[in-house]
Design a protein around this motif. Structure first.
Motif: not given
Ligand code: TRP
Length: 457
Positions: A27-34, A111-113, A232-237, A240-242, A329-332
């Motif tokens: 859920g964290s990885a999948v997002g607007l990035g995809n 910007f994401y929000s 990086f953005f895709k995997l939320s890394i 500190g999210t992961m 959720l994971s960002l916040m």
């Molecule tokens: N991975 C998410 C996406 O593709 C965005 C995201 C969530 C993110 N948490 C993150 C990006 C932490 C960087 C760091 O939309």
């Protein structure tokens, strides 16, 4: 450790099941990035050649760094700042990685929000049919009316923030885990339906060609940096999210296996999103534009011409809202748990504080299509600047330090011990390979790509 820390730790929540871990992490990885970044960046930067660089970045850099972050978080069972303080007491200030992660979280969320705000607004517009027009001039006007109105921009952003804050208020298990467990299957279902519908159209081959034909001539240092930033953005890394989610992992969870599954599933979502979008775009004679206009201007105009277009369009925006929710959720969660555990305030107070800070920090990006559209730094609006700085600079830099921390400071023995849950899981060979990447390959590659991409060497 102080008494108050002990108290917080003994009550610390976590993910309760293996499926819950997978759903929340995916859920964290999948997002607007995809949906918003991957298809348009791939199309614009050379199709299969970009995809190849993106895949290489994901495997050589993204996956090891993701595994490192989760492992550190699970070992320390704390927020990123406390985690690094506990794992590296007294020496170099490694905990600054956690501080920069918190800054990155605010930057990304700003910007994401706002993009999620448009998506939420579009769910309503899709339902009531007001954006259902085959004339791009009409859909453009609809997007302009929304994004150029400062009041609507801010209000929708606040709606999104309060909605996400509300889920976080229910906690890690009953909030994040419970919601993502429901949303992830729904996401795949919608995506398969949409992809299937799109592939039946006449322009399917042309659309797939746009996504998958390699154009090596488009490769350049800055394109490589873009691909790595996307990984990086895709995997939320890198922020500190992961690490935070890792602190909620169960000890018997096999981290490399989970990370690999998340990476594969995330890639599938990206490819399916591209397969759902481009055949339709080409069939109806549109130009595949990039950025917000693809999702908010072209897509509605495309769907308006498809059979069952109204239903499909509602599905598309619901799907995007679903994907974005898990990511938000994971960002916040990162600033929330840092404020909660570092300041010793309750989780609900930490959520309130984060919300208020975000309403302020996010206003720059929210207003950058209206009131602040002329305010630019280095030629970029606040919105674009936050996007560029986070993906291309902060996340990769965070990634370098996380890899260096594990590879040179924490050491191979502790890494293997933590990854194998004190020898209970037999993954020592995989752990050694990942350690090698973290020690030598990932940091050097990240640095090289950054220096080249930013034109510094
Ligand atoms: N991975 C998410 C996406 O593709 C965005 C995201 C969530 C993110 N948490 C993150 C990006 C932490 C960087 C760091 O939309």
């Amino acid at each position: 450790m102080s008494q108050s820390n002990n108290r917080i730790n003994s009550k610390r929540e976590g993910f309760s099941s293996s499926f819950g871990v997978l759903a929340a992490t995916l859920g964290s990885a999948v997002g607007l990035g995809n949906i918003w970044k991957f298809p348009s960046l791939t199309g614009a930067n050379g199709g299969a050649s970009f995809l190849l660089i993106y895949l290489l970045s994901t495997l050589m850099i993204g996956l090891p760094v993701m595994i490192a972050e989760i492992t550190l978080g699970r070992k320390a069972k704390a927020n990123p700042i406390t985690a690094l303080r506990t794992l590296a007491p007294g020496r170099l200030p490694w905990w600054l990685i956690g501080v920069s992660g918190m800054a990155a979280a605010f930057l990304i969320l700003s910007f994401y929000s706002e993009v999620v705000a448009w998506v939420f607004a579009y769910v309503l517009k899709a339902v009531n049919g007001s954006i259902l027009s085959s004339d791009p001039a009409v859909t453009l006007a609809a997007f302009d009316t929304l994004s150029r109105d400062p009041v609507q921009s801010l209000l929708w952003q606040w709606v999104v923030l309060v909605f996400i804050g509300g889920i976080l208020l229910c906690g890690v298990t009953k909030g994040i885990e419970a919601i993502t467990k429901k949303l992830m299957p729904l996401l795949f279902l919608l995506l398969l339906l949409l992809g299937g519908a799109s592939l039946t159209l006449d322009g399917a081959a042309q659309g797939l060609g746009f996504l998958f034909n390699p154009e090596w001539s488009k490769l350049s240092a800055s394109v490589v940096l873009t691909a790595m930033g996307l990984a990086f953005f895709k995997l939320s890394i890198g922020m500190g999210t992961m690490m935070t989610y890792g602190s909620y992992f169960r000890d018997d969870q096999n981290i490399p296996v989970t990370a690999f599954r998340v990476m594969c599933a995330d890639l599938c979502v990206s490819l399916l999103a591209g397969i759902a979008i481009f055949p339709a775009v080409f069939t109806f004679g549109f130009e595949p534009s990039s950025g917000p206009s693809l999702v908010f201007i072209t897509i509605p105009a495309v769907f308006a011409q498809m059979p069952m277009g109204h239903v499909l369009m509602v599905m598309f925006f619901v799907l995007t809202a679903v994907a974005a929710t898990g990511a938000m959720l994971s960002l916040m969660e990162v600033p929330v748990v840092i404020l909660h555990e570092r300041l010793g305030i309750s989780r609900s107070k930490a959520i309130m504080a984060t919300l208020v800070l975000l309403m302020v920090a996010g206003s720059g990006a929210a207003l950058s299509h209206s009131t602040l559209s002329e305010f630019k730094v280095a030629g970029l609006t606040m919105f674009d600047l936050a996007d560029y700085l986070s993906s291309n600079i902060l996340l990769p830099t965070g990634g370098i330090f996380i890899a260096l921390f594990v590879g040179w400071f924490w050491g191979v023995d502790r890494f293997i011990q933590a990854l194998s849950n004190q020898g209970q899981l037999s993954n020592a060979t995989v752990a050694r390979a990942i350690f090698f990447l973290l020690r030598y390959v990932s940091p050097a590659l990240i640095l090289l790509v950054m220096l080249q991409g930013l034109d510094l060497i």
